[in-house]
Design a protein around this motif. Sequence first.
Motif, PDB file in Angstrom:
ATOM      1  N   LYS A  53      -9.511  -2.302  19.223  1.00 42.11           N
ATOM      2  CA  LYS A  53      -9.879  -1.500  20.102  1.00 42.11           C
ATOM      3  C   LYS A  53      -9.742  -0.229  20.706  1.00 42.11           C
ATOM      4  O   LYS A  53     -10.535   0.436  20.709  1.00 42.11           O
ATOM      5  N   ILE A  54      -8.479   0.452  21.036  1.00 44.71           N
ATOM      6  CA  ILE A  54      -7.708   1.647  21.813  1.00 44.71           C
ATOM      7  C   ILE A  54      -7.344   2.718  20.704  1.00 44.71           C
ATOM      8  O   ILE A  54      -7.981   3.769  20.524  1.00 44.71           O
ATOM      9  N   ALA A  55      -6.632   2.057  19.358  1.00 46.02           N
ATOM     10  CA  ALA A  55      -5.488   3.133  19.139  1.00 46.02           C
ATOM     11  C   ALA A  55      -6.850   3.592  17.813  1.00 46.02           C
ATOM     12  O   ALA A  55      -7.802   3.579  17.438  1.00 46.02           O
ATOM     13  N   LYS A  56      -6.504   5.563  18.091  1.00 48.44           N
ATOM     14  CA  LYS A  56      -7.062   6.244  17.235  1.00 48.44           C
ATOM     15  C   LYS A  56      -6.658   6.854  16.664  1.00 48.44           C
ATOM     16  O   LYS A  56      -5.139   7.215  16.645  1.00 48.44           O
ATOM     17  N   PRO A  57      -6.938   7.068  14.789  1.00 44.81           N
ATOM     18  CA  PRO A  57      -5.947   7.461  14.072  1.00 44.81           C
ATOM     19  C   PRO A  57      -5.086   8.754  13.884  1.00 44.81           C
ATOM     20  O   PRO A  57      -4.234   9.392  14.133  1.00 44.81           O
ATOM     21  N   GLU A  58      -5.392   9.465  15.356  1.00 43.99           N
ATOM     22  CA  GLU A  58      -5.137  11.183  15.509  1.00 43.99           C
ATOM     23  C   GLU A  58      -4.386  10.582  16.742  1.00 43.99           C
ATOM     24  O   GLU A  58      -2.984  11.797  16.603  1.00 43.99           O
ATOM     25  N   LEU A  59      -3.813  10.070  16.900  1.00 46.03           N
ATOM     26  CA  LEU A  59      -2.767   9.976  18.379  1.00 46.03           C
ATOM     27  C   LEU A  59      -1.975   8.524  17.385  1.00 46.03           C
ATOM     28  O   LEU A  59      -0.592   8.407  18.006  1.00 46.03           O
ATOM     29  N   PHE A  60      -2.819   7.752  16.647  1.00 51.40           N
ATOM     30  CA  PHE A  60      -1.422   6.982  16.629  1.00 51.40           C
ATOM     31  C   PHE A  60      -1.710   6.617  14.636  1.00 51.40           C
ATOM     32  O   PHE A  60      -2.987   5.304  14.619  1.00 51.40           O
ATOM     33  N   PRO A  61      -1.777   7.319  13.935  1.00 57.48           N
ATOM     34  CA  PRO A  61      -1.899   7.079  12.804  1.00 57.48           C
ATOM     35  C   PRO A  61      -0.770   6.602  12.054  1.00 57.48           C
ATOM     36  O   PRO A  61      -1.487   5.687  11.190  1.00 57.48           O
ATOM     37  N   ASN A  62       0.365   5.730  12.448  1.00 54.67           N
ATOM     38  CA  ASN A  62       0.765   4.784  11.736  1.00 54.67           C
ATOM     39  C   ASN A  62       0.265   3.150  12.204  1.00 54.67           C
ATOM     40  O   ASN A  62       0.018   2.234  11.351  1.00 54.67           O
ATOM     41  N   VAL A  63      -0.667   3.266  12.901  1.00 51.74           N
ATOM     42  CA  VAL A  63      -0.965   1.906  13.740  1.00 51.74           C
ATOM     43  C   VAL A  63      -2.137   1.958  13.310  1.00 51.74           C
ATOM     44  O   VAL A  63      -2.899   0.860  12.782  1.00 51.74           O
ATOM     45  N   CYS A  64      -2.788   2.581  12.958  1.00 47.95           N
ATOM     46  CA  CYS A  64      -4.453   3.181  12.053  1.00 47.95           C
ATOM     47  C   CYS A  64      -4.177   2.881  10.833  1.00 47.95           C
ATOM     48  O   CYS A  64      -5.297   3.148  10.196  1.00 47.95           O
ATOM     49  N   GLU A  67      -7.337   1.889   8.421  1.00 51.86           N
ATOM     50  CA  GLU A  67      -8.253   1.728   8.634  1.00 51.86           C
ATOM     51  C   GLU A  67      -8.408   3.081   8.185  1.00 51.86           C
ATOM     52  O   GLU A  67      -9.140   3.334   7.448  1.00 51.86           O
ATOM     53  N   THR A  68      -6.973   4.063   8.048  1.00 54.25           N
ATOM     54  CA  THR A  68      -7.245   4.858   7.050  1.00 54.25           C
ATOM     55  C   THR A  68      -7.187   5.092   5.239  1.00 54.25           C
ATOM     56  O   THR A  68      -7.086   6.270   4.821  1.00 54.25           O
ATOM     57  N   MET A  69      -6.351   4.206   4.977  1.00 52.17           N
ATOM     58  CA  MET A  69      -5.880   3.542   3.196  1.00 52.17           C
ATOM     59  C   MET A  69      -7.203   3.783   2.613  1.00 52.17           C
ATOM     60  O   MET A  69      -7.816   3.425   3.697  1.00 52.17           O
ATOM     61  N   LYS A  70      -6.878   4.063   1.550  1.00 48.43           N
ATOM     62  CA  LYS A  70      -7.687   3.853   0.512  1.00 48.43           C
ATOM     63  C   LYS A  70      -8.155   2.821   0.301  1.00 48.43           C
ATOM     64  O   LYS A  70      -9.418   1.321   0.816  1.00 48.43           O
ATOM     65  N   ASP A  71      -7.797   1.663   0.013  1.00 49.80           N
ATOM     66  CA  ASP A  71      -7.704   0.581  -0.142  1.00 49.80           C
ATOM     67  C   ASP A  71      -6.554  -0.431  -0.048  1.00 49.80           C
ATOM     68  O   ASP A  71      -5.144   0.458   0.247  1.00 49.80           O
ATOM     69  N   TRP A  72      -6.117  -1.412  -0.444  1.00 43.81           N
ATOM     70  CA  TRP A  72      -4.765  -2.363  -0.500  1.00 43.81           C
ATOM     71  C   TRP A  72      -3.711  -2.380  -1.109  1.00 43.81           C
ATOM     72  O   TRP A  72      -2.827  -2.275  -1.438  1.00 43.81           O
ATOM     73  N   GLN A  73      -4.545  -1.959  -2.432  1.00 49.86           N
ATOM     74  CA  GLN A  73      -3.249  -1.607  -3.945  1.00 49.86           C
ATOM     75  C   GLN A  73      -2.641  -0.520  -3.278  1.00 49.86           C
ATOM     76  O   GLN A  73      -1.418  -0.606  -3.577  1.00 49.86           O
ATOM     77  N   GLU A  74      -3.634   0.546  -2.266  1.00 47.01           N
ATOM     78  CA  GLU A  74      -2.847   1.630  -2.065  1.00 47.01           C
ATOM     79  C   GLU A  74      -1.085   1.059  -1.068  1.00 47.01           C
ATOM     80  O   GLU A  74      -0.337   2.176  -1.320  1.00 47.01           O
ATOM     81  N   PHE A  75      -1.466  -0.003  -0.388  1.00 46.16           N
ATOM     82  CA  PHE A  75      -0.728   0.124   0.322  1.00 46.16           C
ATOM     83  C   PHE A  75       0.556  -1.409   0.295  1.00 46.16           C
ATOM     84  O   PHE A  75       1.965  -0.905   0.061  1.00 46.16           O
ATOM     85  N   VAL A  76       0.558  -1.824  -1.188  1.00 42.18           N
ATOM     86  CA  VAL A  76       1.135  -2.419  -2.005  1.00 42.18           C
ATOM     87  C   VAL A  76       2.281  -1.972  -2.757  1.00 42.18           C
ATOM     88  O   VAL A  76       2.953  -1.854  -3.012  1.00 42.18           O
ATOM     89  N   ASN A  77       0.924  -0.601  -2.784  1.00 42.41           N
ATOM     90  CA  ASN A  77       2.438   0.327  -4.012  1.00 42.41           C
ATOM     91  C   ASN A  77       2.848   1.224  -3.187  1.00 42.41           C
ATOM     92  O   ASN A  77       3.764   2.197  -4.052  1.00 42.41           O
ATOM     93  N   ARG A  78       2.540   1.532  -2.137  1.00 40.26           N
ATOM     94  CA  ARG A  78       3.812   2.906  -1.897  1.00 40.26           C
ATOM     95  C   ARG A  78       5.221   2.692  -2.503  1.00 40.26           C
ATOM     96  O   ARG A  78       5.811   1.577  -1.989  1.00 40.26           O
ATOM     97  N   SER A  79       6.007   3.585  -1.879  1.00 40.90           N
ATOM     98  CA  SER A  79       7.188   4.218  -2.337  1.00 40.90           C
ATOM     99  C   SER A  79       8.212   2.624  -0.824  1.00 40.90           C
ATOM    100  O   SER A  79       7.796   2.802  -0.192  1.00 40.90           O
ATOM    101  N   PRO A  80       9.636   2.782  -1.446  1.00 35.74           N
ATOM    102  CA  PRO A  80       9.870   1.624  -0.317  1.00 35.74           C
ATOM    103  C   PRO A  80      10.627   2.147   0.380  1.00 35.74           C
ATOM    104  O   PRO A  80      11.006   2.792   2.068  1.00 35.74           O
ATOM    105  N   GLU A  81      10.989   3.879   0.422  1.00 30.21           N
ATOM    106  CA  GLU A  81      10.430   4.699   1.767  1.00 30.21           C
ATOM    107  C   GLU A  81       9.750   5.483   2.443  1.00 30.21           C
ATOM    108  O   GLU A  81      10.114   5.008   3.204  1.00 30.21           O
ATOM    109  N   ALA A  82       8.824   4.876   1.866  1.00 29.20           N
ATOM    110  CA  ALA A  82       7.569   5.004   2.292  1.00 29.20           C
ATOM    111  C   ALA A  82       7.443   3.957   3.677  1.00 29.20           C
ATOM    112  O   ALA A  82       6.714   4.151   4.374  1.00 29.20           O
TER     113      ALA A  82
END
Length: 229
Positions: A53-64, A67-82
């Motif tokens: 309800k509160i978090a905005k991407p410009e203030l909390f980019p990781n929490v959000c 909301e900003t990722m392209k899709d779930w495939q982007e999420f599961v395919n990120r590098s271990p470091e990322a």
Amino acid sequence: MKIDDSIIKYCLKNVMFITGTAYAGKSTMVKRLAEKYNLISREENYHFNMTSKIAKPELFPNVCYFETMKDWQEFVNRSPEAYEKWIEESNLEIAEFEVAELIRVSKDRKVIVDTNIPVELLKNIADYNQVAIMLSPQSMAVEQFFNRDDADKKFIKEQIMKSKNPEKVMANYLEGIARVNNKEHYEKYRNSGFFTLVRDNIGVDTKEEVMSALALHFGLKEEEITKQY
């Protein structure tokens, strides 16, 4: 506005924190202790009700990120470091929401929480007898990550299975889990100075012993005795 840690610490005096590595039994202990000692419980990811309800991407980019990722495939395919970096930075952002919620609910009643607040912050806002660290070996945290009745983890596994190369994606994702639970993070918890319990055998049921140790550490055993007399 900046609030001094001493004020936050005073306002969190009714809160007991459990933190540590994956598959160490944190969520199980929060549930069981809350039930036995009539505590308010706040389990893993409880902050979503507020952040959504509160978090905005410009203030909390990781929490959000969801909301900003392209899709779930982007999420599961990120590098271990990322993935590791995202977890660390998310925990710092989430800490603000956790503290606000815990102050809100703990005014007149004790609360026990499965928290993501980093130990370096907990040292400033909680006393020794308010914090417990629960650890499991890295191998256990990785191997058992998807072997639990957890809706979120089941969903992530489904997304991995939908990828073009599920085996490769699964190996990559688990490497990220391994990094989050690596020796460096493990030792940071172990050397934090807080009360620590280590889970080293998944074939042995130690729930009662662990719950008893935690209740004694948090001072809940005294309440149990008081109720009996």
